[in-house]
Design a protein around this motif. Structure first.
Motif, PDB file in Angstrom:
ATOM      1  N   GLU A 174       7.346 -44.094 -17.356  1.00  0.00           N
ATOM      2  CA  GLU A 174       8.538 -43.658 -18.103  1.00  0.00           C
ATOM      3  C   GLU A 174       8.225 -43.457 -19.581  1.00  0.00           C
ATOM      4  OE1 GLU A 174      11.672 -46.496 -17.372  1.00  0.00           O
ATOM      5  OE2 GLU A 174      11.696 -46.059 -15.219  1.00  0.00           O
ATOM      6  N   ILE A 175       7.375 -44.305 -20.149  1.00  0.00           N
ATOM      7  CA  ILE A 175       6.969 -44.144 -21.550  1.00  0.00           C
ATOM      8  C   ILE A 175       6.061 -42.927 -21.702  1.00  0.00           C
ATOM      9  CG2 ILE A 175       5.598 -45.166 -23.429  1.00  0.00           C
ATOM     10  CD1 ILE A 175       6.626 -47.921 -22.449  1.00  0.00           C
ATOM     11  N   TYR A 176       5.138 -42.771 -20.766  1.00  0.00           N
ATOM     12  CA  TYR A 176       4.116 -41.725 -20.843  1.00  0.00           C
ATOM     13  C   TYR A 176       4.667 -40.323 -20.544  1.00  0.00           C
ATOM     14  CZ  TYR A 176      -0.476 -39.543 -20.027  1.00  0.00           C
ATOM     15  OH  TYR A 176      -1.578 -38.735 -20.083  1.00  0.00           O
ATOM     16  N   ALA A 177       5.635 -40.232 -19.646  1.00  0.00           N
ATOM     17  CA  ALA A 177       6.136 -38.936 -19.168  1.00  0.00           C
ATOM     18  C   ALA A 177       6.555 -37.979 -20.290  1.00  0.00           C
ATOM     19  CB  ALA A 177       7.275 -39.133 -18.170  1.00  0.00           C
ATOM     20  N   PRO A 178       7.332 -38.417 -21.305  1.00  0.00           N
ATOM     21  CA  PRO A 178       7.708 -37.472 -22.365  1.00  0.00           C
ATOM     22  C   PRO A 178       6.503 -36.913 -23.129  1.00  0.00           C
ATOM     23  CG  PRO A 178       9.073 -39.455 -22.472  1.00  0.00           C
ATOM     24  CD  PRO A 178       7.978 -39.717 -21.475  1.00  0.00           C
ATOM     25  N   TYR A 179       5.444 -37.709 -23.245  1.00  0.00           N
ATOM     26  CA  TYR A 179       4.233 -37.226 -23.913  1.00  0.00           C
ATOM     27  C   TYR A 179       3.596 -36.101 -23.103  1.00  0.00           C
ATOM     28  CZ  TYR A 179       4.325 -41.287 -27.062  1.00  0.00           C
ATOM     29  OH  TYR A 179       4.686 -42.214 -28.009  1.00  0.00           O
ATOM     30  N   VAL A 180       3.626 -36.234 -21.786  1.00  0.00           N
ATOM     31  CA  VAL A 180       3.051 -35.201 -20.909  1.00  0.00           C
ATOM     32  C   VAL A 180       3.933 -33.957 -20.921  1.00  0.00           C
ATOM     33  CG1 VAL A 180       2.411 -34.607 -18.535  1.00  0.00           C
ATOM     34  CG2 VAL A 180       1.940 -36.910 -19.415  1.00  0.00           C
ATOM     35  N   LYS A 181       5.233 -34.148 -20.739  1.00  0.00           N
ATOM     36  CA  LYS A 181       6.156 -33.020 -20.594  1.00  0.00           C
ATOM     37  C   LYS A 181       6.435 -32.271 -21.896  1.00  0.00           C
ATOM     38  CE  LYS A 181       8.869 -35.291 -16.952  1.00  0.00           C
ATOM     39  NZ  LYS A 181      10.172 -35.921 -16.700  1.00  0.00           N
ATOM     40  N   ASN A 182       6.515 -32.981 -23.007  1.00  0.00           N
ATOM     41  CA  ASN A 182       7.061 -32.397 -24.243  1.00  0.00           C
ATOM     42  C   ASN A 182       6.088 -32.284 -25.405  1.00  0.00           C
ATOM     43  OD1 ASN A 182       9.535 -32.524 -22.829  1.00  0.00           O
ATOM     44  ND2 ASN A 182       9.878 -34.592 -23.566  1.00  0.00           N
ATOM     45  N   TYR A 208      -1.225 -32.105 -17.641  1.00  0.00           N
ATOM     46  CA  TYR A 208      -0.142 -31.156 -17.380  1.00  0.00           C
ATOM     47  C   TYR A 208       0.986 -31.795 -16.577  1.00  0.00           C
ATOM     48  CZ  TYR A 208      -2.688 -26.858 -18.776  1.00  0.00           C
ATOM     49  OH  TYR A 208      -3.325 -25.864 -19.463  1.00  0.00           O
ATOM     50  N   GLU A 209       0.631 -32.644 -15.634  1.00  0.00           N
ATOM     51  CA  GLU A 209       1.603 -33.242 -14.716  1.00  0.00           C
ATOM     52  C   GLU A 209       1.706 -34.739 -14.975  1.00  0.00           C
ATOM     53  OE1 GLU A 209       3.367 -31.389 -12.584  1.00  0.00           O
ATOM     54  OE2 GLU A 209       2.283 -29.575 -13.185  1.00  0.00           O
ATOM     55  N   VAL A 210       2.928 -35.257 -14.900  1.00  0.00           N
ATOM     56  CA  VAL A 210       3.135 -36.700 -15.039  1.00  0.00           C
ATOM     57  C   VAL A 210       2.504 -37.378 -13.828  1.00  0.00           C
ATOM     58  CG1 VAL A 210       4.863 -38.532 -15.169  1.00  0.00           C
ATOM     59  CG2 VAL A 210       5.278 -36.338 -16.323  1.00  0.00           C
ATOM     60  N   PRO A 211       1.644 -38.366 -14.053  1.00  0.00           N
ATOM     61  CA  PRO A 211       1.025 -39.057 -12.927  1.00  0.00           C
ATOM     62  C   PRO A 211       2.072 -39.785 -12.078  1.00  0.00           C
ATOM     63  CG  PRO A 211      -0.049 -39.628 -14.995  1.00  0.00           C
ATOM     64  CD  PRO A 211       1.179 -38.872 -15.340  1.00  0.00           C
ATOM     65  N   THR A 212       1.766 -39.957 -10.813  1.00  0.00           N
ATOM     66  CA  THR A 212       2.658 -40.721  -9.944  1.00  0.00           C
ATOM     67  C   THR A 212       2.522 -42.200 -10.275  1.00  0.00           C
ATOM     68  OG1 THR A 212       1.004 -41.087  -8.224  1.00  0.00           O
ATOM     69  CG2 THR A 212       2.311 -39.039  -8.083  1.00  0.00           C
ATOM     70  N   TYR A 254      -5.899 -26.310 -23.715  1.00  0.00           N
ATOM     71  CA  TYR A 254      -4.843 -25.299 -23.580  1.00  0.00           C
ATOM     72  C   TYR A 254      -3.659 -25.942 -22.867  1.00  0.00           C
ATOM     73  CZ  TYR A 254      -2.531 -20.887 -22.392  1.00  0.00           C
ATOM     74  OH  TYR A 254      -1.625 -19.862 -22.261  1.00  0.00           O
ATOM     75  N   LYS A 255      -2.518 -25.976 -23.553  1.00  0.00           N
ATOM     76  CA  LYS A 255      -1.322 -26.575 -22.966  1.00  0.00           C
ATOM     77  C   LYS A 255      -0.094 -25.898 -23.541  1.00  0.00           C
ATOM     78  CE  LYS A 255       0.920 -31.008 -22.040  1.00  0.00           C
ATOM     79  NZ  LYS A 255       0.918 -32.450 -22.236  1.00  0.00           N
ATOM     80  N   GLN A 256       0.908 -25.701 -22.719  1.00  0.00           N
ATOM     81  CA  GLN A 256       2.176 -25.102 -23.135  1.00  0.00           C
ATOM     82  C   GLN A 256       1.959 -23.783 -23.881  1.00  0.00           C
ATOM     83  OE1 GLN A 256       3.675 -28.511 -25.296  1.00  0.00           O
ATOM     84  NE2 GLN A 256       4.630 -29.377 -23.464  1.00  0.00           N
ATOM     85  N   ASN A 257       1.081 -22.951 -23.291  1.00  0.00           N
ATOM     86  CA  ASN A 257       0.780 -21.609 -23.803  1.00  0.00           C
ATOM     87  C   ASN A 257       0.199 -21.596 -25.216  1.00  0.00           C
ATOM     88  OD1 ASN A 257       1.794 -20.425 -21.411  1.00  0.00           O
ATOM     89  ND2 ASN A 257       3.870 -20.655 -22.193  1.00  0.00           N
TER      90      ASN A 257
END
Length: 194
Positions: free
Chosen positions: A22-30, A37-41, A152-155
């Motif tokens: 939950e802490i890491y996900a915003p760093y990956v997504k935003n 690129y993908e939030v780990p399971t 390369y991330k988010q274009n």
């Protein structure tokens, strides 16, 4: 930190994986802070925690039942001659940033790594990232490498820098690495509770 906040520091457990994701996900997504690129399971995160704790500290900061940040060291390179060098990582819950939690986490991480006879700490930082650069400079890390448009991330293409800090002397006869499971647990706990 707010005066009424009691922060507890402890080693991570695999049961923490969901909260850490939950802490890491915003760093990956935003952000471009991590090149994933993908939030780990949650299962992937459990495996990561187990792998890291087999050698190095993985420390979480908690306020009440909430994990508000974490830091860890990981293998820098797999070949044996690199054993005295680790890569450091840190992530703070967005709503708890700016409260010096990261500084305390890094101080504790460094203290345990010193006991393990680690000599070199390396931080891999997306560039530009003035906040992370300033944070590491505060801890006396020095920029040692700059890689141009290697991510390369988010274009968008991003540079990456390595920053490095020495925490132990480079002896002619290197001291043996003491992996976390073999380290005196009382010493580790003392650092975490300090």
């Amino acid at each position: 930190m707010k005066n009424n906040e009691k922060i507890i520091f402890r080693l991570a457990k695999t049961d923490d994986a969901e909260k850490l994701v939950e802490i890491y996900a915003p760093y990956v997504k935003n952000t471009n802070i991590t090149f994933e690129y993908e939030v780990p399971t949650i299962d992937e995160f459990k495996q990561r925690i187990t792998k890291i704790l087999s050698k190095f500290p993985y420390i979480v900061a908690c306020i009440g039942d909430e994990i508000v940040g974490y830091t860890y060291a990981s293998t820098f390179r797999e070949r044996q001659a690199y054993n005295w060098c680790v890569e450091t990582s840190i992530y703070i819950n967005e709503k708890y940033q700016g409260r010096k939690i990261g500084e305390i986490l890094y101080t504790k991480l460094e203290a345990i790594l010193k006991l393990q006879n680690i000599t070199n700490l390396v931080a891999s930082i997306t560039y530009p990232n003035p906040q992370s650069i300033a944070f590491h400079e505060k801890f006396n890390y020095k920029k040692i490498a700059h890689f141009t448009k290697c991510g390369y991330k988010q274009n968008c293409w991003y540079d990456m820098v390595f920053m490095e800090k020495m925490i132990n002397k480079h002896e002619t006869l290197a001291k043996e690495i003491i992996y976390l499971p073999d380290l005196d647990k009382n010493l580790v706990e003392k650092i975490l509770q300090k």
